[in-house]
Design an enzyme around this catalytic site. Structure first.
Site, PDB file in Angstrom:
ATOM      1  N   HIS A  41      -1.671   2.868   4.852  1.00 33.57           N
ATOM      2  CA  HIS A  41      -2.732   2.026   4.179  1.00 33.57           C
ATOM      3  C   HIS A  41      -2.783   0.726   4.150  1.00 33.57           C
ATOM      4  CE1 HIS A  41      -5.477   1.065   0.552  1.00 33.57           C
ATOM      5  NE2 HIS A  41      -5.715   2.170   0.701  1.00 33.57           N
ATOM      6  N   GLU A  50     -10.939   2.707   7.268  1.00 36.88           N
ATOM      7  CA  GLU A  50     -11.035   2.007   6.079  1.00 36.88           C
ATOM      8  C   GLU A  50     -11.145   0.322   6.175  1.00 36.88           C
ATOM      9  OE1 GLU A  50     -10.036   3.862   2.044  1.00 36.88           O
ATOM     10  OE2 GLU A  50      -8.603   2.104   2.255  1.00 36.88           O
ATOM     11  N   GLY A  98     -15.112   0.675  -0.819  1.00 31.17           N
ATOM     12  CA  GLY A  98     -16.119   0.389  -1.552  1.00 31.17           C
ATOM     13  C   GLY A  98     -17.143   1.624  -1.757  1.00 31.17           C
ATOM     14  N   ALA A 107     -11.212   4.957  -4.707  1.00 29.34           N
ATOM     15  CA  ALA A 107     -10.163   4.599  -5.542  1.00 29.34           C
ATOM     16  C   ALA A 107     -10.890   4.104  -6.861  1.00 29.34           C
ATOM     17  CB  ALA A 107      -9.186   3.569  -5.081  1.00 29.34           C
ATOM     18  N   SER A 108     -11.313   2.873  -6.793  1.00 32.49           N
ATOM     19  CA  SER A 108     -11.832   2.113  -7.902  1.00 32.49           C
ATOM     20  C   SER A 108     -13.018   2.705  -8.660  1.00 32.49           C
ATOM     21  CB  SER A 108     -12.116   0.621  -7.611  1.00 32.49           C
ATOM     22  OG  SER A 108     -12.794   0.368  -6.455  1.00 32.49           O
TER      23      SER A 108
HETATM   24  O1  G3P Z   1      -7.580   4.887  -0.252  1.00 34.55           O
HETATM   25  C1  G3P Z   1      -9.015   4.251  -0.530  1.00 34.55           C
HETATM   26  C2  G3P Z   1      -9.073   3.053  -1.196  1.00 34.55           C
HETATM   27  O2  G3P Z   1      -8.427   2.195  -0.470  1.00 34.55           O
HETATM   28  C3  G3P Z   1     -10.495   2.790  -1.257  1.00 34.55           C
HETATM   29  O3  G3P Z   1     -10.403   1.801  -2.595  1.00 34.55           O
HETATM   30  O4  G3P Z   1     -11.387   0.737  -4.536  1.00 34.55           O
HETATM   31  O5  G3P Z   1     -12.766   0.699  -2.184  1.00 34.55           O
HETATM   32  O6  G3P Z   1     -12.479   3.008  -3.504  1.00 34.55           O
HETATM   33  P1  G3P Z   1     -11.831   1.264  -3.133  1.00 34.55           P
END
Ligand code: G3P
Length: 219
Positions: free
Chosen positions: A89, A138, A177, A198-199
């Site tokens: 990651h 990502e 995102g 995540a967020s």
């Molecule tokens: O592993 C998924 C994460 O890095 C994505 O983060 O907060 O952009 O959904 P986010």
């Protein structure tokens, strides 16, 4: 499928992680969509003991049994009940490809499934050669963005990543995102098998509402 990365958010740690997994389990049952909580190593055992969901680790280290203070052994997370692990990651990047290759080998030796992250298409080509269970595209600059998702900003790159992954026979996950049914729908339309989030969920005021919205993208 949806991977929910709890990271080290307070809302995804300890007791709060257990509460969040209950919410995820409810949504997964209701929608019949596979959702995998990816939790801190210290929370795996308790979460696995109290949930029917498949649970993954956020990382494992290369070290084997022995004098390696602080290392997270693939064997240990597997014994605690994790069925897979994220690797590489962008917040836990391996310093070089040889180390990544070695840790993937270790994870596979103990029968952990693997998801290896790539920050760009060039890195994706390399990680596909390691034959992970899943590859993830990502772009780090969009992680945690509240305004721009990978699916809005980079549809052409997602399509390229899908094509490379399909050629290699590895299912592709897309993240960064991702925060709406529209984002998920776009990733799926482009050929991804799922998303990593995540967020949008972990720090949400109403994680259930956010998660239900994301699952709409698969309909
Ligand atoms: O592993 C998924 C994460 O890095 C994505 O983060 O907060 O952009 O959904 P986010």
């Amino acid at each position: 499928m949806i991977f929910i990365n709890f990271k080290t958010y307070k809302e995804g740690s300890g007791e709060k992680a257990i509460d969040l997994v209950k919410i995820i389990e409810g949504v997964s049952e209701e929608t019949q969509i596979k959702i995998i909580p990816v939790v801190q190593a210290t929370d795996i055992k308790e979460i696995v003991g109290g949930s029917k969901l498949e649970v993954w680790a956020q990382n494992v280290d290369l070290e084997d049994y022995g004098a390696h203070t602080g290392a997270i052994l693939p064997e240990a997370v597997f014994e605690d009940g994790a069925l897979g692990t994220f690797l590489n990651h962008s917040e836990k990047k391996l310093p070089d490809f040889d180390k990544l290759e070695a840790v993937v080998k270790r994870a596979k030796e103990v029968n952990l499934k693997t998801l290896i992250f790539a920050s760009d298409v060039a890195e994706l080509v390399k990680i596909l050669s390691l034959k992970p269970t899943y590859a993830a595209y990502e772009p780090p600059e969009l992680i945690g963005s509240k305004t721009t998702s990978v699916s809005q900003a980079q549809p052409e790159l997602i399509a390229k990543a899908v094509s490379l992954s399909n050629e290699a026979g590895i299912p592709l996950i897309v993240g960064a995102g991702v925060s709406s049914a529209r984002d998920v729908k776009k990733c799926v339309e482009l050929g991804a098998v799922g998303v990593a989030v995540a967020s949008d969920v972990v720090v949400a005021n109403d994680p259930k509402k956010e998660l239900l919205d994301l699952t709409e993208g698969f309909k």
